[in-house]
Design a protein around this motif. Structure first.
Motif, PDB file in Angstrom:
ATOM      1  N   PRO A 263       0.976  -1.427   0.204  1.00 53.57           N
ATOM      2  CA  PRO A 263      -0.343   0.673  -0.191  1.00 53.57           C
ATOM      3  C   PRO A 263       1.101   1.544   0.359  1.00 53.57           C
ATOM      4  O   PRO A 263       1.684   1.013   0.541  1.00 53.57           O
ATOM      5  CB  PRO A 263      -0.520  -0.040   1.254  1.00 53.57           C
ATOM      6  N   GLY A 264       0.765   2.399  -1.217  1.00 52.67           N
ATOM      7  CA  GLY A 264       1.080   3.562  -0.725  1.00 52.67           C
ATOM      8  C   GLY A 264       2.069   3.779  -1.981  1.00 52.67           C
ATOM      9  O   GLY A 264       3.396   4.639  -1.633  1.00 52.67           O
TER      10      GLY A 264
ATOM     11  N   LYS B 266       0.659   2.200  -7.888  1.00 55.88           N
ATOM     12  CA  LYS B 266       0.325   1.272  -8.198  1.00 55.88           C
ATOM     13  C   LYS B 266      -0.452   1.912  -9.066  1.00 55.88           C
ATOM     14  O   LYS B 266      -0.289   1.902 -10.001  1.00 55.88           O
ATOM     15  CB  LYS B 266      -0.255   0.474  -7.280  1.00 55.88           C
TER      16      LYS B 266
ATOM     17  N   ALA C 121      -9.340  -1.053  -5.156  1.00 62.19           N
ATOM     18  CA  ALA C 121     -10.176  -0.010  -4.238  1.00 62.19           C
ATOM     19  C   ALA C 121     -11.419  -0.223  -4.693  1.00 62.19           C
ATOM     20  O   ALA C 121     -12.471   0.085  -4.208  1.00 62.19           O
ATOM     21  CB  ALA C 121      -9.468   1.254  -4.721  1.00 62.19           C
TER      22      ALA C 121
ATOM     23  N   GLY D 256      -2.662  -5.021  -5.309  1.00 63.33           N
ATOM     24  CA  GLY D 256      -0.961  -5.778  -4.518  1.00 63.33           C
ATOM     25  C   GLY D 256      -1.106  -6.644  -4.757  1.00 63.33           C
ATOM     26  O   GLY D 256       0.326  -6.837  -5.047  1.00 63.33           O
TER      27      GLY D 256
ATOM     28  N   GLY E   5       6.580   1.907  -0.390  1.00 59.67           N
ATOM     29  CA  GLY E   5       5.230   1.601   0.435  1.00 59.67           C
ATOM     30  C   GLY E   5       5.732   1.063   2.230  1.00 59.67           C
ATOM     31  O   GLY E   5       6.540   1.424   1.949  1.00 59.67           O
TER      32      GLY E   5
ATOM     33  N   CYS F 199       0.330  -3.415   5.163  1.00 59.69           N
ATOM     34  CA  CYS F 199      -0.419  -2.983   6.146  1.00 59.69           C
ATOM     35  C   CYS F 199      -0.916  -3.906   7.007  1.00 59.69           C
ATOM     36  O   CYS F 199      -1.218  -4.522   6.640  1.00 59.69           O
ATOM     37  CB  CYS F 199      -1.565  -2.630   5.542  1.00 59.69           C
TER      38      CYS F 199
ATOM     39  N   ARG G  95      -3.323  -6.399   5.189  1.00 62.02           N
ATOM     40  CA  ARG G  95      -2.384  -6.846   3.836  1.00 62.02           C
ATOM     41  C   ARG G  95      -1.901  -8.148   4.163  1.00 62.02           C
ATOM     42  O   ARG G  95      -1.655  -7.830   5.303  1.00 62.02           O
ATOM     43  CB  ARG G  95      -2.280  -6.246   3.382  1.00 62.02           C
TER      44      ARG G  95
END
Length: 259
Positions: free
Chosen positions: A10-11, A14, A43, A75, A104, A107, A110
């Motif tokens: 995440p972050g 992507k 998302a 991801g 990133g 999380c 995840r």
């Protein structure tokens, strides 16, 4: 057309890379056709209440074709899921590639990122995006991997099978049903264990004269064995309708070995 899998924490940017790929790959093809580029975004699936890997896979499967490009903006942390997506592209007969987005942060909700390994066929070709999002992806190399490379050859489990053409599976289903019905009728008519059941069913080869009944057998067991055999036949195709008598004989052999 090809499948592009994005991969990263995440972050890691992507979604931004997905839009970069969409813009770079959306173009007119030779002959005037328009190439569409679809982005399947994790998302968006989550916002619609249909998140999860199963939803991503289903949407990718719906959109994949030999003409258009599908980008999986997710991801894709698990190598098992990347393998599933690779098998989808292999089934359609189109190349794929993987773009790893570095950076990133992990999380807690995840799975841990299982880093791609280009030695795995589902992780190759592998491209690593610049961590600096102002720097562009290596588009010439990605374009060559997608449009100048042959797709992986389909194997028996992914290739469109000749058995499925021209209603052949329907004919095989009918033949095996008729054989099961004939076996049940023979038992109702007094055939005992240890006796040979002669079978005269349309579509059965002349070399198959019947089945030796070793013990009493009911319809549920015969139906279960029939379903197993049909599943086997789908995965091991013949060359056309001329194989129907041979498969009928194989079905009797299958019953004989399992009863």
């Amino acid at each position: 057309m090809p499948l592009i899998m994005l991969c990263g924490l995440p972050g890691s940017g992507k979604s931004r890379r997905a839009e970069e790929l969409r813009a770079a790959l959306s173009s007119k093809e030779k002959g005037g056709g328009e190439r569409q580029v679809f982005v399947v975004a994790e998302a968006e699936a989550a916002a619609a209440g249909s998140g999860g890997r199963a939803a991503l896979r289903a949407e990718a499967e719906r959109l994949l074709s030999r003409r258009d490009v599908v980008i999986i903006d997710a991801g894709n942390e698990l190598k098992s899921f990347r393998y599933e997506l690779y098998c989808l592209s292999k089934h359609v007969g189109t190349p794929h590639c993987l773009v790893l987005c570095p950076g990133g942060a992990p999380c807690s909700d995840r799975p841990p990122l299982e880093l791609p390994d280009s030695r795995n066929r589902w992780d190759w070709p592998l491209f690593t995006a610049p961590e600096d999002l102002t720097k562009l992806l290596p588009m010439p190399e990605i374009h060559a991997a997608l449009f100048e490379r042959l797709p992986p050859p389909a194997n028996k489990s992914t290739r469109s099978q000749p058995l499925q053409a021209a209603g052949f599976l329907h004919q095989l289903d009918r033949l095996t049903q008729d054989l099961v019905a004939a076996l049940m009728a023979a038992q109702r008519n007094g055939i005992q264990p240890g006796q040979f059941i002669p079978l005269a069913v349309d579509g059965l080869g002349q070399e198959s004269r019947g089945l030796l009944l070793r013990r009493p057998v009911g319809l549920p067991e015969l139906s279960r064995l029939r379903r197993q055999f049909l599943s086997y036949a789908k995965m091991h195709p013949g060359e056309g309708e001329e194989t129907l008598p041979q498969l009928g004989s194989m079905f009797l052999q299958y019953l004989s070995s399992n009863l």
